[in-house]
Scaffold this motif. Structure first.
Motif, PDB file in Angstrom:
ATOM      1  N   ALA A 125       0.832  -1.206   0.000  1.00 42.79           N
ATOM      2  CA  ALA A 125       0.000   0.000   0.000  1.00 42.79           C
ATOM      3  C   ALA A 125       0.865   1.255   0.000  1.00 42.79           C
ATOM      4  CB  ALA A 125      -0.929   0.000   1.210  1.00 42.79           C
ATOM      5  N   MET A 126       1.964   1.231   0.746  1.00 37.91           N
ATOM      6  CA  MET A 126       2.858   2.396   0.775  1.00 37.91           C
ATOM      7  C   MET A 126       3.415   2.660  -0.628  1.00 37.91           C
ATOM      8  SD  MET A 126       2.594   3.016   4.049  1.00 37.91           S
ATOM      9  CE  MET A 126       0.990   2.210   3.952  1.00 37.91           C
ATOM     10  N   LEU A 127       3.822   1.596  -1.304  1.00 35.26           N
ATOM     11  CA  LEU A 127       4.412   1.747  -2.636  1.00 35.26           C
ATOM     12  C   LEU A 127       3.372   2.160  -3.676  1.00 35.26           C
ATOM     13  CD1 LEU A 127       6.784  -1.364  -2.629  1.00 35.26           C
ATOM     14  CD2 LEU A 127       7.402   1.038  -2.270  1.00 35.26           C
ATOM     15  N   ASN A 128       2.101   1.830  -3.438  1.00 36.49           N
ATOM     16  CA  ASN A 128       1.035   2.170  -4.379  1.00 36.49           C
ATOM     17  C   ASN A 128       0.160   3.321  -3.884  1.00 36.49           C
ATOM     18  OD1 ASN A 128       1.757   0.147  -6.214  1.00 36.49           O
ATOM     19  ND2 ASN A 128       0.485  -1.386  -5.195  1.00 36.49           N
ATOM     20  N   ALA A 129       0.658   4.092  -2.924  1.00 40.62           N
ATOM     21  CA  ALA A 129      -0.150   5.144  -2.313  1.00 40.62           C
ATOM     22  C   ALA A 129      -0.682   6.142  -3.339  1.00 40.62           C
ATOM     23  CB  ALA A 129       0.656   5.870  -1.237  1.00 40.62           C
ATOM     24  N   ALA A 130       0.115   6.486  -4.335  1.00 38.85           N
ATOM     25  CA  ALA A 130      -0.301   7.496  -5.316  1.00 38.85           C
ATOM     26  C   ALA A 130      -1.482   7.010  -6.150  1.00 38.85           C
ATOM     27  CB  ALA A 130       0.872   7.867  -6.226  1.00 38.85           C
ATOM     28  N   GLU A 131      -1.433   5.752  -6.605  1.00 36.59           N
ATOM     29  CA  GLU A 131      -2.536   5.249  -7.425  1.00 36.59           C
ATOM     30  C   GLU A 131      -3.797   5.038  -6.587  1.00 36.59           C
ATOM     31  OE1 GLU A 131      -2.947   0.540  -7.772  1.00 36.59           O
ATOM     32  OE2 GLU A 131      -1.303   1.293  -9.002  1.00 36.59           O
ATOM     33  N   ILE A 132      -3.621   4.682  -5.316  1.00 34.35           N
ATOM     34  CA  ILE A 132      -4.775   4.529  -4.429  1.00 34.35           C
ATOM     35  C   ILE A 132      -5.437   5.885  -4.197  1.00 34.35           C
ATOM     36  CG2 ILE A 132      -5.474   3.943  -2.072  1.00 34.35           C
ATOM     37  CD1 ILE A 132      -3.215   1.804  -2.122  1.00 34.35           C
ATOM     38  N   ALA A 133      -4.630   6.897  -3.907  1.00 34.82           N
ATOM     39  CA  ALA A 133      -5.168   8.238  -3.651  1.00 34.82           C
ATOM     40  C   ALA A 133      -5.847   8.828  -4.878  1.00 34.82           C
ATOM     41  CB  ALA A 133      -4.052   9.158  -3.178  1.00 34.82           C
ATOM     42  N   ALA A 134      -5.422   8.414  -6.052  1.00 34.73           N
ATOM     43  CA  ALA A 134      -5.981   8.960  -7.294  1.00 34.73           C
ATOM     44  C   ALA A 134      -7.312   8.327  -7.677  1.00 34.73           C
ATOM     45  CB  ALA A 134      -4.984   8.766  -8.440  1.00 34.73           C
ATOM     46  N   HIS A 135      -7.721   7.270  -6.981  1.00 34.62           N
ATOM     47  CA  HIS A 135      -8.963   6.580  -7.347  1.00 34.62           C
ATOM     48  C   HIS A 135     -10.148   7.546  -7.242  1.00 34.62           C
ATOM     49  CE1 HIS A 135     -12.237   3.639  -7.355  1.00 34.62           C
ATOM     50  NE2 HIS A 135     -11.356   2.756  -7.824  1.00 34.62           N
ATOM     51  N   PRO A 136     -11.015   7.613  -8.244  1.00 32.63           N
ATOM     52  CA  PRO A 136     -12.093   8.603  -8.247  1.00 32.63           C
ATOM     53  C   PRO A 136     -13.126   8.435  -7.148  1.00 32.63           C
ATOM     54  CG  PRO A 136     -12.340   7.046 -10.070  1.00 32.63           C
ATOM     55  CD  PRO A 136     -10.986   6.823  -9.492  1.00 32.63           C
ATOM     56  N   ARG A 137     -13.235   7.243  -6.581  1.00 27.23           N
ATOM     57  CA  ARG A 137     -14.209   7.027  -5.511  1.00 27.23           C
ATOM     58  C   ARG A 137     -13.615   7.242  -4.114  1.00 27.23           C
ATOM     59  NH1 ARG A 137     -18.417   3.567  -6.254  1.00 27.23           N
ATOM     60  NH2 ARG A 137     -18.819   3.986  -4.042  1.00 27.23           N
ATOM     61  N   LEU A 138     -12.312   7.405  -4.053  1.00 28.68           N
ATOM     62  CA  LEU A 138     -11.668   7.527  -2.749  1.00 28.68           C
ATOM     63  C   LEU A 138     -11.824   8.933  -2.180  1.00 28.68           C
ATOM     64  CD1 LEU A 138      -9.801   5.663  -0.881  1.00 28.68           C
ATOM     65  CD2 LEU A 138      -8.006   7.252  -1.546  1.00 28.68           C
ATOM     66  N   ALA A 139     -12.200   9.005  -0.889  1.00 27.95           N
ATOM     67  CA  ALA A 139     -12.326  10.292  -0.213  1.00 27.95           C
ATOM     68  C   ALA A 139     -11.329  10.459   0.921  1.00 27.95           C
ATOM     69  CB  ALA A 139     -13.750  10.464   0.336  1.00 27.95           C
ATOM     70  N   GLY A 140     -10.828   9.346   1.461  1.00 31.27           N
ATOM     71  CA  GLY A 140      -9.920   9.462   2.591  1.00 31.27           C
ATOM     72  C   GLY A 140      -9.035   8.244   2.755  1.00 31.27           C
ATOM     73  N   MET A 141      -7.946   8.432   3.504  1.00 28.20           N
ATOM     74  CA  MET A 141      -6.980   7.365   3.778  1.00 28.20           C
ATOM     75  C   MET A 141      -6.702   7.346   5.274  1.00 28.20           C
ATOM     76  SD  MET A 141      -4.473   8.441   0.620  1.00 28.20           S
ATOM     77  CE  MET A 141      -3.385   7.022   0.537  1.00 28.20           C
ATOM     78  N   VAL A 142      -6.585   6.147   5.841  1.00 28.10           N
ATOM     79  CA  VAL A 142      -6.314   5.976   7.263  1.00 28.10           C
ATOM     80  C   VAL A 142      -5.087   5.087   7.425  1.00 28.10           C
ATOM     81  CG1 VAL A 142      -7.182   5.103   9.463  1.00 28.10           C
ATOM     82  CG2 VAL A 142      -8.759   6.199   7.849  1.00 28.10           C
ATOM     83  N   MET A 143      -4.117   5.560   8.176  1.00 27.04           N
ATOM     84  CA  MET A 143      -2.913   4.768   8.400  1.00 27.04           C
ATOM     85  C   MET A 143      -3.205   3.649   9.400  1.00 27.04           C
ATOM     86  SD  MET A 143      -0.862   6.243   6.350  1.00 27.04           S
ATOM     87  CE  MET A 143       0.391   5.011   6.698  1.00 27.04           C
ATOM     88  N   GLY A 144      -2.839   2.420   9.033  1.00 23.57           N
ATOM     89  CA  GLY A 144      -2.924   1.287   9.951  1.00 23.57           C
ATOM     90  C   GLY A 144      -1.532   0.972  10.451  1.00 23.57           C
ATOM     91  N   THR A 145      -1.057   1.752  11.397  1.00 26.35           N
ATOM     92  CA  THR A 145       0.347   1.678  11.797  1.00 26.35           C
ATOM     93  C   THR A 145       0.686   0.401  12.559  1.00 26.35           C
ATOM     94  OG1 THR A 145      -0.293   3.183  13.595  1.00 26.35           O
ATOM     95  CG2 THR A 145       0.870   4.132  11.733  1.00 26.35           C
ATOM     96  N   ASN A 146      -0.266  -0.178  13.280  1.00 27.52           N
ATOM     97  CA  ASN A 146       0.029  -1.449  13.970  1.00 27.52           C
ATOM     98  C   ASN A 146       0.307  -2.555  12.964  1.00 27.52           C
ATOM     99  OD1 ASN A 146      -0.146  -0.574  16.635  1.00 27.52           O
ATOM    100  ND2 ASN A 146      -2.357  -0.883  16.736  1.00 27.52           N
ATOM    101  N   ASP A 147      -0.557  -2.669  11.964  1.00 26.39           N
ATOM    102  CA  ASP A 147      -0.347  -3.701  10.952  1.00 26.39           C
ATOM    103  C   ASP A 147       0.898  -3.418  10.119  1.00 26.39           C
ATOM    104  OD1 ASP A 147      -2.638  -5.838  10.582  1.00 26.39           O
ATOM    105  OD2 ASP A 147      -3.588  -4.004  11.258  1.00 26.39           O
ATOM    106  N   LEU A 148       1.146  -2.136   9.845  1.00 29.32           N
ATOM    107  CA  LEU A 148       2.336  -1.794   9.071  1.00 29.32           C
ATOM    108  C   LEU A 148       3.601  -2.180   9.823  1.00 29.32           C
ATOM    109  CD1 LEU A 148       3.594  -0.519   6.581  1.00 29.32           C
ATOM    110  CD2 LEU A 148       3.421   1.714   7.716  1.00 29.32           C
ATOM    111  N   ALA A 149       3.628  -1.904  11.126  1.00 32.64           N
ATOM    112  CA  ALA A 149       4.789  -2.279  11.937  1.00 32.64           C
ATOM    113  C   ALA A 149       4.991  -3.797  11.927  1.00 32.64           C
ATOM    114  CB  ALA A 149       4.617  -1.774  13.361  1.00 32.64           C
ATOM    115  N   LYS A 150       3.889  -4.544  11.979  1.00 36.24           N
ATOM    116  CA  LYS A 150       3.989  -6.005  11.936  1.00 36.24           C
ATOM    117  C   LYS A 150       4.567  -6.470  10.601  1.00 36.24           C
ATOM    118  CE  LYS A 150       0.264  -8.409  11.107  1.00 36.24           C
ATOM    119  NZ  LYS A 150       0.615  -9.207   9.901  1.00 36.24           N
ATOM    120  N   GLU A 151       4.068  -5.882   9.522  1.00 36.41           N
ATOM    121  CA  GLU A 151       4.545  -6.271   8.191  1.00 36.41           C
ATOM    122  C   GLU A 151       6.016  -5.899   7.989  1.00 36.41           C
ATOM    123  OE1 GLU A 151       2.915  -7.881   5.740  1.00 36.41           O
ATOM    124  OE2 GLU A 151       1.170  -8.146   7.032  1.00 36.41           O
ATOM    125  N   LEU A 152       6.429  -4.784   8.570  1.00 35.08           N
ATOM    126  CA  LEU A 152       7.820  -4.350   8.442  1.00 35.08           C
ATOM    127  C   LEU A 152       8.753  -5.114   9.372  1.00 35.08           C
ATOM    128  CD1 LEU A 152       7.338  -0.454   8.345  1.00 35.08           C
ATOM    129  CD2 LEU A 152       7.865  -1.945   6.404  1.00 35.08           C
TER     130      LEU A 152
END
Length: 283
Positions: A125-152
């Protein structure tokens, strides 16, 4: 006027008492959670009960429903409910573990009208953040930092250095496409000072607000992501000085020994706009 999202409180959709209590809490937005906060055995009942809860008196608080992942046994039913009995009762549907714009397409195909929000909680998701944010139906983004820390597989650090790259990419993507961007949770809900430091870091980075796991965290987040009295006063003085300079045929003004140009006035107007929106919610 822009809606404030200083505080975004997670509430389990299976907890009727918590949902009722949230009607009087000073939170800018509520995430009614059908995912992590609801046990597997309770998920269908929580989904069914959510419709009645969303019709209750939440005032100006934004109502967001977090569905289960589309790769789970509950995700498709959650999405169909948001397009059916829950339609029109929430401002947005939050999708967990969005890895690409294609993940948004799947939900958009089921839910035709409600704005979508994306949980940003994986390295992909971090690497694809730009294409996700550009989606015409998207209004907002929420960081899931606990899951991100686990994945990292990263260690906890108060400065969140291991996830700064991901946080920054998401802020850049959201700002580039005019989307709301909310910082992740702070787990130690009794640690006000630690929360304040992390809120200030998020605000300095450009986040619009912070997701919270406990009502005790609301006051700190609301204060951290609101314009201070000093910022409001400076914004007013900048606008007044710039208007006077323009009337005199000048292109810039000087306030407190610093040049004030049109770009500063845009920021000043946004500051006053946010302050007014917060005052209206409080009133």
């Amino acid at each position: 006027m822009t809606r404030p999202y200083r505080s975004v409180l997670y509430i389990p959709a299976a907890n009727a008492r918590a949902m009722e209590k949230a009607q009087s809490l000073p939170t800018d937005a509520i995430i009614f959670d059908l995912e992590d906060a609801v046990s597997p055995s309770e998920k269908p009942a929580a989904r069914d009960a959510l419709g009645a809860a969303l019709e209750s008196g939440y005032g100006a608080r934004a109502r967001i429903v977090r569905i289960n992942g589309m790769d789970s046994e509950w995700g498709a039913d959650d999405a169909r409910a948001c397009a059916g009995p829950l339609a029109g009762k929430a401002e947005a549907v939050l999708i967990p573990k969005v890895n690409s714009a294609a993940d948004l397409d799947v939900v958009a195909g089921i839910i035709p009208d409600t704005p979508l929000w994306a949980m940003m909680e994986t390295p992909l998701a971090m690497l694809n953040a730009a294409e996700i944010a550009a989606h015409p139906r998207l209004a907002g983004m929420v960081m899931g930092t606990n899951d991100l820390a686990k994945e990292l597989n990263s260690r906890f650090r108060a400065d969140r250095l291991p996830m700064q790259a991901g946080l920054g990419l998401c802020v850049l993507a959201a700002k580039a496409h005019g989307k709301v961007i909310i910082d992740g949770v702070y787990n130690a809900f009794k640690d006000d000072e630690g929360l304040r430091i992390e809120c200030e870091q998020g605000r300095d980075m450009g986040f619009d607000g912070k997701t919270l796991i406990h009502p005790a965290q609301l006051a700190v987040a609301n204060a951290s992501f609101a314009p201070t009295e000093a910022e409001v006063e400076l914004a007013r003085r900048q606008i007044a000085a710039f208007d006077e300079a323009m009337a005199q045929g000048k292109g810039v003004a000087v306030v407190d020994g610093k040049i004030v140009e049109n770009l500063h006035i845009e920021t000043a107007r946004k500051t006053l706009d946010k302050a007014r929106a917060i005052a209206e919610m409080a009133g």
